[in-house]
Scaffold this motif. Structure first.
Motif, mmCIF file in Angstrom:
data_model
loop_
_atom_site.group_PDB
_atom_site.id
_atom_site.type_symbol
_atom_site.label_atom_id
_atom_site.label_comp_id
_atom_site.label_asym_id
_atom_site.label_seq_id
_atom_site.Cartn_x
_atom_site.Cartn_y
_atom_site.Cartn_z
ATOM 1 N N UNK A 24 7.690 9.727 -9.435
ATOM 2 C CA UNK A 24 8.300 9.935 -11.123
ATOM 3 C C UNK A 24 7.946 11.358 -11.463
ATOM 4 N N UNK A 25 9.559 11.396 -11.650
ATOM 5 C CA UNK A 25 9.497 12.389 -13.088
ATOM 6 C C UNK A 25 8.641 12.424 -14.447
ATOM 7 N N UNK A 26 8.510 12.748 -14.893
ATOM 8 C CA UNK A 26 7.597 13.063 -16.338
ATOM 9 C C UNK A 26 8.271 14.552 -17.088
ATOM 10 N N UNK A 27 9.528 14.297 -17.960
ATOM 11 C CA UNK A 27 9.842 15.568 -18.212
ATOM 12 C C UNK A 27 8.494 15.839 -19.667
ATOM 13 N N UNK A 28 8.465 17.172 -20.097
ATOM 14 C CA UNK A 28 7.408 17.272 -20.885
ATOM 15 C C UNK A 28 8.355 17.978 -21.556
ATOM 16 N N UNK A 34 13.257 18.923 -6.209
ATOM 17 C CA UNK A 34 11.862 17.385 -7.570
ATOM 18 C C UNK A 34 12.475 16.261 -7.149
ATOM 19 N N UNK A 35 14.054 16.015 -7.057
ATOM 20 C CA UNK A 35 14.718 14.621 -6.873
ATOM 21 C C UNK A 35 14.025 13.886 -5.261
ATOM 22 N N UNK A 36 14.340 15.062 -4.992
ATOM 23 C CA UNK A 36 13.585 14.686 -3.201
ATOM 24 C C UNK A 36 12.511 14.310 -3.216
ATOM 25 N N UNK A 37 11.619 14.848 -4.014
ATOM 26 C CA UNK A 37 10.027 14.797 -3.898
ATOM 27 C C UNK A 37 10.146 13.733 -4.289
ATOM 28 N N UNK A 38 10.756 13.509 -5.377
ATOM 29 C CA UNK A 38 9.834 12.268 -5.952
ATOM 30 C C UNK A 38 10.446 11.218 -5.161
ATOM 31 N N UNK A 39 12.144 11.152 -4.910
ATOM 32 C CA UNK A 39 12.185 10.153 -3.921
ATOM 33 C C UNK A 39 11.723 9.697 -2.786
ATOM 34 N N UNK A 65 16.853 15.796 -14.493
ATOM 35 C CA UNK A 65 16.146 15.310 -13.931
ATOM 36 C C UNK A 65 14.969 14.348 -13.961
ATOM 37 N N UNK A 66 14.464 14.160 -15.199
ATOM 38 C CA UNK A 66 13.385 13.114 -15.280
ATOM 39 C C UNK A 66 13.503 12.052 -15.064
ATOM 40 N N UNK A 67 12.001 11.169 -14.817
ATOM 41 C CA UNK A 67 12.552 9.119 -15.366
ATOM 42 C C UNK A 67 12.464 9.028 -16.383
ATOM 43 N N UNK A 68 11.432 9.595 -17.108
ATOM 44 C CA UNK A 68 10.510 9.577 -17.698
ATOM 45 C C UNK A 68 10.632 10.477 -18.766
ATOM 46 N N UNK A 69 10.966 10.985 -20.055
ATOM 47 C CA UNK A 69 10.577 11.646 -20.911
ATOM 48 C C UNK A 69 9.011 12.100 -21.984
ATOM 49 N N UNK A 70 8.528 13.027 -22.409
ATOM 50 C CA UNK A 70 7.453 12.804 -22.999
ATOM 51 C C UNK A 70 7.414 13.735 -24.392
ATOM 52 N N UNK A 71 7.572 13.620 -25.304
ATOM 53 C CA UNK A 71 7.922 14.002 -26.397
ATOM 54 C C UNK A 71 6.192 14.282 -27.712
ATOM 55 N N UNK A 72 6.132 16.164 -26.990
ATOM 56 C CA UNK A 72 4.932 16.144 -27.671
ATOM 57 C C UNK A 72 5.447 17.186 -29.065
ATOM 58 N N UNK A 73 4.013 17.163 -29.875
ATOM 59 C CA UNK A 73 4.697 17.806 -31.536
ATOM 60 C C UNK A 73 3.128 17.587 -31.781
ATOM 61 N N UNK A 74 2.646 18.863 -32.462
ATOM 62 C CA UNK A 74 1.616 19.143 -32.800
ATOM 63 C C UNK A 74 0.155 18.520 -32.024
ATOM 64 N N UNK A 75 0.874 18.534 -30.709
ATOM 65 C CA UNK A 75 -1.346 18.632 -30.187
ATOM 66 C C UNK A 75 -1.051 16.673 -29.802
#
Ligand SMILES: Nc1ncnc2c1ncn2[C@@H]1O[C@H](COP(=O)(O)OP(=O)(O)OP(=O)(O)O)[C@@H](O)[C@H]1O
Ligand SMILES: Nc1ncnc2c1ncn2[C@@H]1O[C@H](COP(=O)(O)OP(=O)(O)OP(=O)(O)O)[C@@H](O)[C@H]1O
Ligand SMILES: O[C@@H]1[C@H](O)[C@H](O)CO[C@H]1O
Ligand SMILES: [Mg+2]
Ligand SMILES: [Mg+2]
Lengths: 316, 483, 314, 316
Positions: free
Chosen positions: B35-39, B191-196, B214-224
């Motif tokens: 998986x590709x995690x978007x941050x 990236x997609x090929x690598x994840x595949x 590009x991401x499969x999942x997205x993680x959103x960060x805020x103030x740590x």
């Protein structure tokens, strides 16, 4: 308490502390009888290191690689030519000083011309210039020692209120330098250039002009120190600057100025200059031979820099 | 729990603080294989810091790191590398004095032994070919001789290269910041090929459409902290921006093409291609593929219009750096000094600095451009990358120079801040300031009144008004390639 | 007949007045000799820094340049032996003076530095039969001359045990360095009755002492004009008495003539001794009058002097 | 075959060209130098300088500077002329200890984040003191094997040339071709990225310094082999000479950009420059100045060729 902590955060404190410890150890040999004599001698001789050290510090602040090795030769040439010109006449004291300053300006010009036009690293450029300047000093009067005018000799060797006059001169120069560094645009500029030349250029700082002025300033201080030293020691000698090569660099770095540039420190120069003089005096006093004395000097320098902890972060 | 067992790397409750700053405040993050995690997150949200934790460069003060369900007690750089964790850092991190092959040697510790050069060359060339087909980079070249885009390409290829321990988790911290659209595309495809094939990727970017597609999942960060975590198809652009905590502004439209040709000429320059000129109040874009001479033109304009010997009383140009480590920040200084350095002429009298005036002006701009710091007296390096960039903006805008040169200055700046800066730029332009703006982002180029397109060090096209659009720019950028 | 012969002077240091006086004497005497056709050339060479390695390179270059004789004031008595040996092997006559070399193939015109040091203490023992504390000013650490003179001084103290050396500093044969070193140690010293020196440092010591309220001890002087002049002033003002020992820089001209004699085929012993230059209370004025302002008390030699020295050594 | 010269090759071409030009000038002034014996006389003292230059280059490769090179080589020379001859086992032990001390310096400088300039400045006093303790007056004698090594007469080319080639080739293999060399230069280029790749910076820096100590030890031994005996001040000049040699050879103060072959060529050039001057027969007043002038000229030449190369590159 916090005042004490912040004091120990200052980069110059270590050189002062070292100077004080050594001063104390030395006067204890005579159980304090030598306090006044030693203090006066230390102030007198530190004064010369302070003057050349400040010039060197401005140059070192310009960033890695910046250094002026022409300091000793400049001192010699300025002393030689000024004393020859004054020819023991009190009336010519001022023209003598002006000529010394002029020599500083010319040497500084030569240094920066080479650095800029030929892109020679400063360490090599100023070394080359120093050879030429040394030759010029030999050529002017082949090492004959001419006495200083009596008023000047008197002034440089006496005290005012117990403080040596040369130390007062050095103090005035230090105040000027401190002011320039901390209160003027020029001071900001050299600090900026020392941190990053490309960034300084892009921030609109006249980089060449500032560096040029700094090399001029260093050479002028060297020539003034040469003028004073020649008068103080009763005449210019061809090798009179030689010990100020290492000293001028050592007082800067021991005094807490960042060798990587951008951060300079005037009080530290005083601590380090006193320290450098007192170390030799102490070791002489304790009757240690030249070998041991050299080793101890080296170890003390290293200890001071270890205590001071190298590159500091607390600078604003 | 079996999620933890499957996770290539799992960070649990990581806390990191630098002095008073809480960079991470209990972050939990898992990365599964394949998986590709978007941050994403605003500047200083703690993205780079969590990256440092995962790659073993930083031990969290609290919390743990585990891999395949096994809690790793002595987790460090070498342990991470042994598990196939690779990282492309936000700032370029190759040795410029070494060749690409030699850098490969440095990156792969167990590549030694007789004939390592040949093997290293094979490894990196294979990876370059895989990620960026037709890259044209000779692996014998010194990294310092490469353009910034080429360096970034090498760095990305380095992370995906395999010298015995295959990469399992590749962390990409703003990897496309210096790449133009087509190179970025190639990388994202890889990236997609690598994840595949079962690999994992953590992908950090401020270019949200890249993250979204590009991401499969997205993680959103805020103030740590992690504030939201969802599959990528659960977000749209607007939703993502909202989740990051920035008020989604109106999508910037192109400026109404107002009458510019009557404004007085303020700057002109002879270049290898078409002549360059700028009028008062214009926003001029420099576009084209990355590294095709845009920065050089900016540097030439700056050099031509500012003296290096005497202080300029009324400087014509001021500069906003993109490569802030190289020609932007003064690392020993406070934020305030970094801000004021370009306008010392106005903040001094007869060479003496007026400290009060300096502080007032600093406080003013801190507010205007929202520099996130408790005290302008703090060191510049205490700011996150994006906030440092804002200081550089403020530095340039606070001068009186009528022309502002900008060298792709939005690298690493979050969306919210970008919108604020765009607004300031428009406002200043309306008051008669001229902006000359090199950008690798199409959104920004579209904000310009007029655009010069570069190709191989020359200006090959000039687009005005309605002609400033993606199709035309891409067409001009590749002009001559097809022929 | 040496009219076709070429002689070179290899000098390691030019940074003080003694060395400058030496070069001036050389220039004066040899240019006349060249004009008179005694030799074809007598070129002086000086290295930039006082370094044996640099001087060794200089000697090797002289070999390449085809000089017939090299007159040498050496940076080190032993570190040039390699280069000197190469010169000898190339058939070149090497005559060393002042800073002499130990390589057996070279000639040496030496001053008895040890005796020079010892005589200082002997003189003091006559002036101050009761003895007392002494301050020693040494030359440049690690240099042969310094070690020799100092050894002589210590021998002297052994011979006259009423004296005690209570402090020792390095003045590097330079007034300003000596002044600084003395000023630093002085506050911690007990009363001193005499200062034993190596020359070039007496005036600096006098200044450092004058800056305190100590009684002026007997400072043994060298041959610099400022030393002699200060002595004269003190002598006129309050009958101050001391003496001066030194080596005359004009010894370079003696070395020149000796080299010329060797080239001429004379048999010359490898080791020649020249007396050191001594100035006393009574001949101070004459010597001072003969010394150039700011210069060094000096003696220059003629061909006849050289022949006399050679003969007397036989 | 593309005609594109790598920047490393260009870094080399320039110093090589200046050496050739200078050599041509010397041959023209003094045709006698154009022989087996002549070449050896011109260059044999360059051998220890070349070794010291390589040592300095290793320190410069990790962005540091060694101001104690000259005193350290002097110290080694003193050890070689005393212990190494009279008691080889102890001599070897002392020299090994000195190399270990160098490695230790590398560690301390890194761990405590100290400026190398200050620490090595302090060390220069320490080595100098130790040398004075060993040999208060000049003397000692080179071990016979060293003497015969430095005076061998190999067929075809004189010892000086053969030794220079061996040093250059050896250092090239070590610094430019081996993994260790890459690591050391990598630290100079970007220490952080080397660290992130999992290398131990401490170990690498200790190795770089240790190797520098090793080459400096070789320099001291070679020097004694040529001079037959030692003194405490014998190689003080090597500090500046070695720095100048690295720079002349195309190296830079920071960024890990160094060239071992260039460094050897730089050392040869500096030595040759001295000879060139003595063949010119300048008045003694200006002989010192001329040394400065020649440094300037050689570096100006380097700049000119650099410019030429840049133009060439642009045209391509
Ligand atoms: N060395 C440091 N000293 C003090 N504070 C630091 C340090 N490094 C990071 N921080 C702080 O930690 C926080 C997180 O920083 P980090 O670099 O991870 O942000 P980021 O998410 O990458 O932001 P950006 O998008 O601006 O790059 C910021 O507030 C920053 O000021
Ligand atoms: N263990 C640590 N101790 C102290 N500082 C650290 C540590 N690890 C990382 N840092 C610092 O954290 C800061 C943030 O890292 P980074 O280099 O990514 O910052 P940047 O390039 O300014 O961008 P950004 O702030 O967005 O990450 C750096 O200044 C780095 O030196
Ligand atoms: O250089 C000179 C001579 O070596 C002399 O022997 C003593 O005084 C020094 O100044
Ligand atoms: Mg970041
Ligand atoms: Mg960031």
């Amino acid at each position: 308490m916090t005042a004490l902590v912040s004091l120990f955060g200052k980069p110059w404190i270590w050189s002062w502390l070292a100077a004080f410890v050594i001063w104390f150890l030395t006067i204890m040999v005579t159980l304090g009888a030598s306090t006044l004599g030693l203090s006066q001698a230390a102030l007198t001789f530190a004064a010369f290191s302070v003057i050349v050290g400040i010039g060197q510090m401005f140059v070192i602040t310009l960033g890695p690689g910046n250094i002026d090795l022409s300091v000793p030769a400049t001192m010699t040439l300025a002393g030689t030519v000024a004393l020859k010109l004054m020819n023991v006449e009190n009336g010519l004291i001022l023209p003598g000083l002006l000529v010394a300053i002029l020599i500083g300006l010319v040497v500084g010009l030569g240094n920066y011309a080479l650095i800029k036009a030929l892109r020679i690293p400063p360490i090599i450029a100023t070394l080359s210039v120093s050879f030429i300047v040394q030759s010029a000093a030999i050529w002017t009067n082949r090492g004959l020692r001419i006495k200083p005018p009596s008023m000047l000799a008197e002034f440089t060797t006496s005290n005012t209120l117990g403080v040596p006059n040369v130390a007062i001169v050095a103090l005035l120069i230090s105040l000027l330098a401190w002011f320039m560094l901390h209160k003027t645009v020029y001071g900001r500029w050299i600090s900026a250039i020392g941190q990053s030349m490309p960034a300084s250029r892009m921030a609109g700082i006249p980089v060449d002009g500032t560096r040029f002025v700094t090399y001029l300033f260093c050479a002028v201080l060297a020539s003034v120190a040469g003028y004073l030293l020649a008068c103080f020691s009763g005449g210019a000698a061809l090798n009179m600057g030689s010990e100020y090569l290492l000293t001028s660099i050592a007082v800067v770095v021991i005094g807490g100025t960042a060798v990587a540039g951008g951060d300079s420190n005037v009080p530290g120069i005083w601590g380090a200059s006193l320290f450098m003089f007192l170390v030799v005096s102490m070791l002489n006093t304790y009757g240690l031979g030249a070998g041991i004395r050299l080793i101890m000097t080296g170890l003390i320098i290293i200890s001071v820099i270890m205590l001071a902890g190298g590159r500091r972060a607390g600078m604003r | 729990m079996d999620e933890v067992l499957k996770a290539v790397i799992a960070v649990d409750g990581a806390k990191v603080s630098f002095g008073a700053v809480r960079a991470l405040d209990g972050v939990t993050l898992r990365v599964m294989s394949g998986e590709c995690v978007g941050l994403v997150g605003h500047n200083g949200a703690g993205k780079s810091t969590i990256v440092s934790v995962i790659n073993g460069g930083l031990t969290p003060h609290e919390g743990s790191v585990s891999s395949n369900g096994e809690r790793l007690e002595r987790y460090g750089i070498n342990a991470a590398r042994a598990r196939g964790v690779r990282c492309v850092f936000q700032e370029l991190s190759l040795c410029p004095n070494l060749s690409i092959v030699e850098n490969t040697r440095i990156m792969h510790r167990d590549l030694g032994g007789f004939g390592w050069r040949r093997r290293a060359a094979e490894i990196i060339e294979k990876s370059l070919d895989a990620v960026f087909p037709c890259h044209g980079i000779d692996s014998g070249r010194a990294v310092g001789d490469l353009s910034i885009a080429e360096r970034q390409m090498v760095e990305i290829a380095m992370a995906f290269s395999d010298a015995g321990t295959p990469p399992r988790l590749v962390i990409l911290d703003e990897p496309t910041s210096s790449l133009d659209a087509s190179l970025a595309r190639q990388m994202l495809d890889h990236v997609r090929r690598f994840v595949a094939t079962g690999g994992s990727v953590i992908f950090i970017s401020h270019i949200l459409h890249e993250i979204l597609e590009t991401s499969d999942r997205i993680v959103v960060m805020k103030d740590g902290r992690v504030v939201t975590e969802r599959p990528a198809n659960g977000f749209d652009h607007h939703g993502l921006v909202e989740a990051m905590g920035t008020v989604a502004k109106e999508e910037t439209n192109q400026r109404p093409a107002h009458e510019q040709s009557t404004a007085p000429l303020i700057l002109s320059h002879q270049t290898a291609g078409r002549p360059f000129s700028a009028r008062k109040g214009e926003i001029i874009g420099l576009a084209g593929l990355a590294g095709h001479g845009q920065t050089e033109l900016l540097l030439a304009l700056h050099a031509a219009k500012s003296g290096t010997w005497l202080p300029e009383r009324d400087p014509l140009v001021t500069f906003v750096a993109g490569d802030r480590r190289l020609n932007g920040v003064f690392e020993l200084w406070s934020i305030l000094r970094n801000f004021s350095v370009a306008s010392l002429g106005d903040l001094s009298r007869r060479g003496f600095i007026l400290t009060d005036k300096e502080e007032t002006k600093g406080a003013d701009w801190k507010r205007r451009i929202e520099i996130r710091t408790p005290d302008m007296g703090n060191r510049i390096l205490s700011l996150s990358g994006g906030n440092q960039q804002k200081v550089l903006f403020a530095r340039a805008l606070a001068t009186r120079a009528p022309v502002v040169l900008m060298d792709d200055p939005m690298r690493g700046v979050d969306v919210g801040t970008k919108q604020e800066v765009y607004a300031i730029i428009r406002e200043e332009a309306a008051h008669g300031r001229t902006f000359i703006w090199y950008s690798t982002e199409m959104d920004e180029v579209r904000l310009c009144d007029r655009v010069y397109v570069f190709r191989e060090g020359r200006i090959t096209a000039e687009l005005t008004g309605d002609a400033v659009n993606e199709t035309n720019i891409i067409a001009a950028s590749f002009e001559g390639v097809a022929a | 007949d040496t009219s076709a012969k070429k002689i070179a002077l290899s000098n390691n240091y030019a940074g003080n007045s003694w060395r400058q006086a030496m070069l001036t004497s050389w220039g004066k005497v040899t240019s006349e000799a060249v004009k008179a056709g005694v030799v074809a050339a007598a070129d002086p060479f000086t290295t930039a820094e006082n370094q044996a390695t640099e001087q060794a390179a200089q000697i090797q270059n002289m070999i390449l340049q085809g000089y017939d004789a090299i007159v040498l004031n050496a940076a080190s008595p032993t570190a040039l032996n390699g280069a000197v040996k190469e010169a000898c092997d190339a058939g070149i006559t090497v005559v060393s003076f002042d800073g002499i070399v130990t390589e057996p193939c070279a000639w040496r015109i030496a001053v008895n530095f040890k005796e020079m040091g010892r005589s200082e203490v002997e003189y003091l023992s006559k002036k101050l039969p009761a003895g007392g504390n002494l301050l020693e000013i040494r030359g440049l650490a690690g240099v042969f001359v310094d070690d020799e003179i100092s050894a002589g001084i210590h021998d002297g103290v052994k011979q006259f045990p009423q004296f005690k050396i209570v402090g020792s500093v390095h003045g590097d044969w330079a007034q300003d360095v000596a002044q600084k070193a003395v000023a630093g140690i002085l506050p911690s010293l007990p009363d001193i009755v005499g200062v034993v020196t190596q020359g070039g440092d007496g005036y600096g010591a006098a200044q450092a002492i004058a800056a305190t309220d100590r009684k002026m001890p007997i400072i043994i002087m060298g041959n610099r004009e400022d030393e002699l002049k200060w002595w004269k002033e003190q002598k006129d003002a309050k009958g101050y008495e001391t003496m001066s020992v030194s080596i005359a820089p004009g010894v370079s001209t003696l070395a020149f003539w000796v080299a010329q004699q060797i080239l001429d085929g004379k048999q010359v012993k490898k080791d020649l001794v020249v007396p050191f230059l001594r100035i006393d209370q009574d001949n101070l004025e004459t010597n001072l009058a003969n010394t150039q302002a700011g210069g060094v008390a000096n003696v220059e030699y003629t061909q006849a002097d050289a022949i006399k020295v050679i003969e007397s050594a036989k | 075959m593309t005609a594109r010269l790598s920047s490393d090759a260009m870094r080399l071409a320039i110093p090589a060209l200046s050496l050739t030009l200078l050599l041509a000038a010397v041959f023209w002034l003094q045709p006698r130098a154009m022989s087996y014996v002549g070449l050896n006389l011109l260059f044999n003292l360059a051998v220890p300088i070349a070794l010291a230059t390589i040592a300095q280059m290793l320190v410069m490769a990790v962005n540091d500077l060694d101001l104690s090179m000259g005193t350290f080589v002097s110290f080694v020379a003193c050890v070689s002329a005393t212990f190494l001859r009279d008691d080889p086992a102890t001599g070897m032990l002392i020299l090994a200890g000195a190399i270990a001390a160098y490695a230790g310096l590398g560690v301390i400088i890194y761990l405590r984040d100290l400026p190398s300039i200050v620490v090595t400045l302090g060390m220069s006093f320490v080595w100098g003191g130790l040398a004075v303790l060993l040999l208060p007056a000049p003397g000692g004698q080179a071990p016979d094997w060293v003497r015969s090594l430095m005076t061998v007469k190999p067929p075809l080319a004189p010892m000086a040339i053969v030794a220079s080639i061996i040093i250059a080739a050896g250092a090239h293999l070590l610094v430019m071709r081996s993994s260790l060399g890459v690591l050391i230069r990598g630290i100079g280029g970007n220490q952080r990225s080397v660290e992130r790749a999992g290398w131990s910076i401490v170990a690498a820096r200790a190795t770089a310094y240790g190797l520098a100590g090793f080459f400096a030890v070789l320099a001291g031994i070679a020097l004694v082999g040529l001079t037959t005996s030692a003194d405490a001040n014998i190689a003080l000049r090597y500090t500046l000479l070695s720095i100048a040699g690295v720079i002349l050879g195309g190296g830079e103060f920071i960024g890990g950009r160094v060239s071992p072959v260039g460094a050897v060529i730089g050392a040869l050039t500096l030595t040759l420059a001295g000879s060139f001057l003595s063949f010119l027969r300048i008045s003694p007043d200006w002989q010192i100045g001329a040394q400065g002038a020649i440094l300037i000229i050689v570096l100006a030449l380097r700049l000119m060729l650099n410019r030429l190369e840049k133009r060439e590159k642009r045209r391509r």
